[in-house]
Enzyme design. Structure first.
Site, PDB file in Angstrom:
ATOM      1  N   PRO A  11      34.867  75.609   2.103  1.00 25.20           N
ATOM      2  CA  PRO A  11      33.927  75.620   3.220  1.00 25.20           C
ATOM      3  C   PRO A  11      32.468  75.374   2.836  1.00 25.20           C
ATOM      4  CG  PRO A  11      34.734  77.830   2.744  1.00 25.20           C
ATOM      5  CD  PRO A  11      35.582  76.884   1.961  1.00 25.20           C
ATOM      6  N   ASN A  12      31.838  74.586   3.674  1.00 26.21           N
ATOM      7  CA  ASN A  12      30.400  74.282   3.618  1.00 26.21           C
ATOM      8  C   ASN A  12      30.008  73.301   2.514  1.00 26.21           C
ATOM      9  OD1 ASN A  12      29.660  76.068   5.838  1.00 26.21           O
ATOM     10  ND2 ASN A  12      30.189  77.735   4.429  1.00 26.21           N
ATOM     11  N   ARG A  19      22.252  71.300   2.083  1.00 28.40           N
ATOM     12  CA  ARG A  19      22.464  72.739   2.171  1.00 28.40           C
ATOM     13  C   ARG A  19      21.747  73.456   1.025  1.00 28.40           C
ATOM     14  NH1 ARG A  19      27.936  75.739   0.116  1.00 28.40           N
ATOM     15  NH2 ARG A  19      27.404  77.809   0.874  1.00 28.40           N
ATOM     16  N   TYR A  24      22.051  74.755  -4.462  1.00 34.55           N
ATOM     17  CA  TYR A  24      23.202  73.879  -4.706  1.00 34.55           C
ATOM     18  C   TYR A  24      22.811  72.474  -5.172  1.00 34.55           C
ATOM     19  CZ  TYR A  24      25.686  77.629  -2.360  1.00 34.55           C
ATOM     20  OH  TYR A  24      26.206  78.857  -2.032  1.00 34.55           O
ATOM     21  N   ASN A  75      36.828  74.323  -6.059  1.00 31.11           N
ATOM     22  CA  ASN A  75      35.649  75.073  -5.634  1.00 31.11           C
ATOM     23  C   ASN A  75      35.986  75.584  -4.243  1.00 31.11           C
ATOM     24  OD1 ASN A  75      33.279  76.189  -4.835  1.00 31.11           O
ATOM     25  ND2 ASN A  75      31.979  74.450  -5.414  1.00 31.11           N
ATOM     26  N   ALA A  78      33.040  80.072  -0.285  1.00 30.15           N
ATOM     27  CA  ALA A  78      33.021  81.513  -0.022  1.00 30.15           C
ATOM     28  C   ALA A  78      34.416  82.137  -0.051  1.00 30.15           C
ATOM     29  CB  ALA A  78      32.359  81.781   1.327  1.00 30.15           C
ATOM     30  N   HIS A  81      35.618  84.498  -2.890  1.00 28.96           N
ATOM     31  CA  HIS A  81      35.327  85.934  -2.961  1.00 28.96           C
ATOM     32  C   HIS A  81      36.174  86.758  -2.000  1.00 28.96           C
ATOM     33  CE1 HIS A  81      32.003  84.037  -4.961  1.00 28.96           C
ATOM     34  NE2 HIS A  81      31.559  83.511  -3.835  1.00 28.96           N
ATOM     35  N   ASP A  88      47.180  83.487  -4.076  1.00 30.81           N
ATOM     36  CA  ASP A  88      48.652  83.469  -4.048  1.00 30.81           C
ATOM     37  C   ASP A  88      49.189  82.042  -4.020  1.00 30.81           C
ATOM     38  OD1 ASP A  88      48.771  86.199  -4.132  1.00 30.81           O
ATOM     39  OD2 ASP A  88      49.324  86.476  -2.036  1.00 30.81           O
ATOM     40  N   GLU A  99      38.506  76.661 -12.031  1.00 33.11           N
ATOM     41  CA  GLU A  99      37.623  77.094 -10.946  1.00 33.11           C
ATOM     42  C   GLU A  99      36.206  76.578 -11.218  1.00 33.11           C
ATOM     43  OE1 GLU A  99      37.327  81.329 -10.780  1.00 33.11           O
ATOM     44  OE2 GLU A  99      35.927  81.316  -9.091  1.00 33.11           O
ATOM     45  N   HIS A 101      32.073  76.283  -9.647  1.00 37.44           N
ATOM     46  CA  HIS A 101      30.998  76.577  -8.689  1.00 37.44           C
ATOM     47  C   HIS A 101      29.747  75.865  -9.157  1.00 37.44           C
ATOM     48  CE1 HIS A 101      33.542  79.538  -6.925  1.00 37.44           C
ATOM     49  NE2 HIS A 101      33.772  80.011  -8.129  1.00 37.44           N
ATOM     50  N   LEU A 102      29.003  75.327  -8.212  1.00 41.09           N
ATOM     51  CA  LEU A 102      27.731  74.688  -8.571  1.00 41.09           C
ATOM     52  C   LEU A 102      26.729  75.719  -9.066  1.00 41.09           C
ATOM     53  CD1 LEU A 102      28.353  72.899  -5.416  1.00 41.09           C
ATOM     54  CD2 LEU A 102      27.414  71.466  -7.211  1.00 41.09           C
ATOM     55  N   SER A 103      26.637  76.816  -8.329  1.00 43.35           N
ATOM     56  CA  SER A 103      25.654  77.849  -8.682  1.00 43.35           C
ATOM     57  C   SER A 103      26.283  78.832  -9.667  1.00 43.35           C
ATOM     58  CB  SER A 103      25.208  78.586  -7.417  1.00 43.35           C
ATOM     59  OG  SER A 103      26.302  79.264  -6.827  1.00 43.35           O
ATOM     60  N   ARG A 108      23.893  85.798  -8.721  1.00 42.69           N
ATOM     61  CA  ARG A 108      23.565  85.862  -7.294  1.00 42.69           C
ATOM     62  C   ARG A 108      23.939  87.227  -6.716  1.00 42.69           C
ATOM     63  NH1 ARG A 108      25.535  80.596  -4.380  1.00 42.69           N
ATOM     64  NH2 ARG A 108      24.144  81.485  -2.790  1.00 42.69           N
ATOM     65  N   ARG A 112      29.175  87.935  -4.563  1.00 39.94           N
ATOM     66  CA  ARG A 112      29.664  86.673  -5.137  1.00 39.94           C
ATOM     67  C   ARG A 112      30.182  86.839  -6.568  1.00 39.94           C
ATOM     68  NH1 ARG A 112      27.769  82.710  -1.431  1.00 39.94           N
ATOM     69  NH2 ARG A 112      25.837  83.396  -0.464  1.00 39.94           N
TER      70      ARG A 112
HETATM   71  C1  DHK Z   1      29.782  77.663  -3.107  1.00 38.13           C
HETATM   72  C2  DHK Z   1      29.753  78.435  -1.998  1.00 38.13           C
HETATM   73  O1  DHK Z   1      29.852  77.889  -0.789  1.00 38.13           O
HETATM   74  C3  DHK Z   1      29.492  79.880  -2.082  1.00 38.13           C
HETATM   75  O2  DHK Z   1      30.086  80.579  -1.013  1.00 38.13           O
HETATM   76  C4  DHK Z   1      29.931  80.473  -3.404  1.00 38.13           C
HETATM   77  C5  DHK Z   1      29.827  78.239  -4.466  1.00 38.13           C
HETATM   78  C6  DHK Z   1      29.356  79.662  -4.548  1.00 38.13           C
HETATM   79  C7  DHK Z   1      29.160  77.292  -5.461  1.00 38.13           C
HETATM   80  O3  DHK Z   1      28.219  77.684  -6.146  1.00 38.13           O
HETATM   81  O4  DHK Z   1      29.606  76.152  -5.570  1.00 38.13           O
HETATM   82  O5  DHK Z   1      29.514  81.797  -3.480  1.00 38.13           O
END
Ligand code: DHK
Length: 148
Positions: A11-12, A19, A24, A75, A78, A81, A88, A99, A101-103, A108, A112
């Protein structure tokens, strides 16, 4: 025949580029897809690149990966978490998973810091922005050729 891997985004992440660029970066998801395809080609991997904002669709995409892909880069946004369902799903298909993550999620907010995905992943790459996807492809290619 080249090995195939699925790069899956939650998501997102479709909003990357606009964003919270201070968190990010300014690279878009289309940029990341392009770079992953080039990296995959250099590594001899076919790359399927997908995004969904929906937890159930991500579960379905992981199920569909069994038998079609040799590994998974995820990735989960959210859902990282919160989602026992995604954890599963990965356990169920038994695909080696990296796995991403960009950040740096550990620098954080405390919510997270915990990842359900980490429990079933080979490893986690976070904090290196879009470059993390390319690191993940290297790691997965290495694992697929010489599993530890
Ligand atoms: C991306 C998200 O959308 C967040 O909800 C995660 C992750 C971190 C990222 O850093 O790529 O907490």
């Amino acid at each position: 025949m080249p090995l195939s891997v699925l790069v899956l985004n939650g998501p997102n992440l479709n909003l990357l580029g606009t964003r919270q660029p201070e968190v990010y970066g300014t690279t878009t998801l289309a940029d990341i897809e392009r770079d992953c395809r080039a990296k995959g080609q250099a590594l001899g991997l076919d790359v399927e690149f997908r995004h969904s904002n929906s937890e159930g669709e991500l579960v379905d995409l992981i199920h569909d990966a069994r038998g079609r892909h040799a590994g998974l880069i995820l990735n989960a946004g959210a859902y990282t978490h919160t989602s026992i369902a995604l954890m599963d799903a990965i356990s169920s298909v038994e695909l080696p998973t990296v796995e991403v993550h960009l950040s740096n999620i550990h620098r954080r907010e405390p919510f997270r810091h915990h990842s359900y995905i980490a429990k079933v992943a080979l490893g986690q790459i976070c904090g290196f922005g879009a470059f993390g996807y390319l690191m993940a492809l290297e790691a997965l290619a290495h694992h697929l050729r010489s599993p530890a």
